[in-house]
Motif scaffolding. Structure first.
Motif, short mmCIF file in Angstrom:
data_model
loop_
_atom_site.label_atom_id
_atom_site.label_comp_id
_atom_site.label_asym_id
_atom_site.label_seq_id
_atom_site.Cartn_x
_atom_site.Cartn_y
_atom_site.Cartn_z
N LYS A 155 0.91 -1.23 -0.13
CA LYS A 155 0.02 0.13 0.10
C LYS A 155 0.81 1.18 0.18
O LYS A 155 2.21 1.47 0.91
CB LYS A 155 -1.07 -0.05 1.09
CG LYS A 155 -1.85 1.21 1.37
CD LYS A 155 -2.80 1.08 2.51
CE LYS A 155 -3.60 2.45 2.61
NZ LYS A 155 -4.51 2.43 3.76
N PHE A 157 0.65 5.33 0.58
CA PHE A 157 -0.32 6.48 1.04
C PHE A 157 -0.01 7.89 0.12
O PHE A 157 1.10 8.39 0.28
CB PHE A 157 0.12 6.52 2.44
CG PHE A 157 -0.40 5.43 3.45
CD1 PHE A 157 -1.83 5.65 4.08
CD2 PHE A 157 0.27 4.45 3.63
CE1 PHE A 157 -2.24 4.68 4.91
CE2 PHE A 157 -0.15 3.56 4.59
CZ PHE A 157 -1.48 3.49 5.13
N HIS A 188 -3.82 4.46 -0.94
CA HIS A 188 -4.70 5.54 -0.17
C HIS A 188 -4.88 6.76 -1.03
O HIS A 188 -3.93 7.30 -1.16
CB HIS A 188 -4.44 5.58 1.39
CG HIS A 188 -4.99 6.85 1.94
ND1 HIS A 188 -5.67 6.68 3.30
CD2 HIS A 188 -5.39 8.04 1.61
CE1 HIS A 188 -6.00 7.67 3.68
NE2 HIS A 188 -6.02 8.61 2.71
N VAL A 243 -7.95 1.63 -2.27
CA VAL A 243 -8.59 1.36 -1.07
C VAL A 243 -9.66 2.23 -0.42
O VAL A 243 -9.64 3.38 -0.86
CB VAL A 243 -7.91 1.06 0.19
CG1 VAL A 243 -6.49 0.06 -0.11
CG2 VAL A 243 -7.10 2.23 0.63
N HIS A 244 -10.66 1.90 0.28
CA HIS A 244 -11.50 3.00 0.81
C HIS A 244 -11.90 3.98 0.04
O HIS A 244 -11.63 5.29 -0.03
CB HIS A 244 -11.21 3.48 2.36
CG HIS A 244 -9.86 4.07 2.66
ND1 HIS A 244 -8.98 4.77 1.50
CD2 HIS A 244 -8.85 3.98 3.30
CE1 HIS A 244 -7.96 5.05 2.20
NE2 HIS A 244 -7.74 4.63 3.20
N SER A 294 -10.34 9.04 7.48
CA SER A 294 -9.77 9.40 6.04
C SER A 294 -9.69 8.32 5.07
O SER A 294 -9.20 7.39 5.36
CB SER A 294 -8.45 10.20 6.28
OG SER A 294 -8.34 11.07 6.94
ZN ZN Z 1 -5.80 4.80 4.05
#
Ligand code: ZN
Ligand code: URP
Ligand code: ZN
Ligand code: ZN
Length: 492
Positions: A155, A157, A188, A243-244, A294
């Motif tokens: 991941k 960010f 992210h 993600v999200h 967030s």
């Molecule tokens: Zn995140």
């Protein structure tokens, strides 16, 4: 007959649901593995029999996105691998994939520290890993993680400036490395530089409460970062997992990319699907602060659009981003929203809320429910059909859901250590009555029967289906670059 510790279980007469098919059948389990699925299985005396008539027998949920025992924003998440997983099992989730955070940028040190944290595990788990800096050691360590340690996703960010955030230059190096290893790059997606500017703007305006969090990082910044990450992944020709996904802005970038044939996966989380930002304006700080995460929970409308995208297949699976802080920890930001630890609960609530919001409401089928809560996650992270299916040979991670029973969510009755719950007071139809983890009944009659150390680390191999054919596409691209040059040479 039988007991909770029985190693032989027969689930009788339920509707067995897989991602592409459902049928009334019995399921026979021995030593943690599904041995047989079919009609009228007869049981000996040493078999625990569970009657599932009128109920759904489904693969246990797999939560692709959690943060247990994570140090973040000056504090530690309140749920560790014991309490977070116990909560998960009570809610019908039998596996999760957590994010290893490197220690001082070191991936191996991060990996070892997370294995240690996970020693108290009560259910199976896997790991993604965050990449927070770039040098030769990180690049080499990524290789070790993939080839030896069972990690197949990293991941990046694009937010949290000054902490976890990476530059576009680092993201590009990371994408190239991921591609060469057959590992899935995850992002992210928020523009961290612009978020910092937005935060300054709110503070200058004197807006210091939790609503300032949402106002400082609007959907346009999520849309921008999502579009940028998708374009860079496309430039490298490697798959991308966002993600999200919290906003229409980000979701539409994913829709556009998928429509043009790009391999982009979009993961909404339960909070984004079922909540809106109105709570952030609650005059009570403790109430408002528990909704700070967030990217932020958006204004009403984004939730319904994300639900529709999920039912249309634009988004593929549902996570939680379970990252809990209690009200004392949230109070670190009582005079400045920038200091409120970001994160909400959901690991226990996901299966129920997705059922209520998507199936009970009539938006998706029961088979699609299994796909978005379990099977697709197993496919993407390359552990299907060991996980995510009720098939002979699969791990016996199974839930029994009674569509006529109801659930209610409260902080008093949940299993997380947090003293608050962002879904407080929600109720609905469809309750997980039994959870079976690798052939052991761990949740039945409202009781948890868990044992620290029972959970196993699940290694996830690289080169999932998302990587199939990429080499042929690359070869075609290269020959298209050389073709005009060859024509020129042969004509002189
Ligand atoms: Zn995140
Ligand atoms: O607010 C959130 N999402 N906290 C967890 C860290 C992350 O960004 O996933
Ligand atoms: Zn079938
Ligand atoms: Zn997260």
């Amino acid at each position: 007959m039988g007991s909770a510790s029985a190693t032989k279980i027969l689930i009788k007469g339920g509707t067995v649901v897989n991602a592409h098919h459902k049928m009334v059948a019995d399921v026979y389990i021995e030593d943690g593995i599904i041995v047989y699925v079919g009609p009228d299985i007869k049981a000996n005396d040493d078999v625990k029999v569970i009657d599932a008539s009128g109920k759904y027998v489904m693969p246990g949920g797999i939560d692709p996105h959690t943060h247990l025992d994570m140090g973040f924003m000056g504090t530690q998440t309140i749920d560790d691998f014991f309490s977070g997983q116990a909560a998960a099992l009570a809610g019908g989730t039998t596996m999760h994939i957590d994010f290893v955070i490197p220690v001082d940028g070191s991936l191996s040190a991060g990996f070892e520290s997370y294995l240690k944290k996970a020693e108290k595990s009560v259910m199976d788990y896997g790991f993604h890993m965050a990449i927070t800096k770039w040098d030769e050691d990180v690049s080499k360590d990524m290789e070790i993680m993939v080839k030896e340690k069972g990690i197949n996703s990293f991941k990046f960010f694009l937010a949290y400036k000054g902490a976890l955030m990476v530059s576009d230059e680092l993201l590009l190096q990371g994408l190239k490395k991921c591609k060469s290893l057959g590992a899935l790059a995850m992002v992210h997606a928020e523009n961290g530089d612009a978020v910092a500017e937005g935060q300054k703007r709110m503070i200058d305006l004197g807006i210091t409460g939790p609503e300032g969090h949402a106002l400082s990082r609007p959907p346009v910044l999520e849309g921008e970062a999502t579009a940028r990450a998708i374009r860079l992944a496309s430039f490298v020709n490697t798959p991308l997992y966002v993600v999200h996904v919290m906003s229409i802005d980000a979701m539409e970038e994913i829709a556009k990319a998928r429509n043009s044939g790009k391999r982009v996966i979009g993961e909404p989380v339960v909070s984004g699907l079922v909540l809106n930002d109105s709570w952030l304006w609650d005059p009570d700080f403790t109430t408002a602060a528990k909704y700070v995460m967030s990217p932020p929970i958006r204004t009403a409308g984004h939730d319904k659009a994300l639900q529709a995208a999920l039912s249309a297949g634009i988004l593929q699976l549902v996570g939680t981003d379970h990252c809990t802080f209690n009200s004392t920890q949230k109070a670190r930001g009582s005079d400045d929203f920038q200091k409120i630890p970001n994160g909400v609960n959901g690991i226990e609530e996901r299966m129920h809320l997705v059922w209520e919001t998507m199936v009970e409401s009539g938006q998706i089928s029961v088979t699609d429910y299994v796909r978005i809560t379990s099977a697709e996650c197993a496919r993407i992270f390359n552990i299907y059909p060991r996980k995510g299916a009720i098939l002979a040979g699969s791990d016996a991670d199974i839930i029994i859901l009674n569509p006529n029973s109801s659930f209610t969510i409260t902080a008093d009755s949940h299993h997380s250590r947090s003293d608050t719950n962002v879904y407080e007071g929600r109720n609905g139809k469809g309750r997980v009555e039994v959870t079976i983890s690798r052939g052991k009944v761990v949740w039945e009659n409202g009781k948890l029967m868990v044992e620290p150390g029972y959970g196993r680390y699940v290694k996830m191999p690289p080169f999932s289906y998302l990587f199939e054919g990429l080499d042929r596409a690359d070869a075609a691209y290269l020959s298209s670059l050389r073709a005009p040059v060859q024509r020129l040479v042969s004509s002189t």
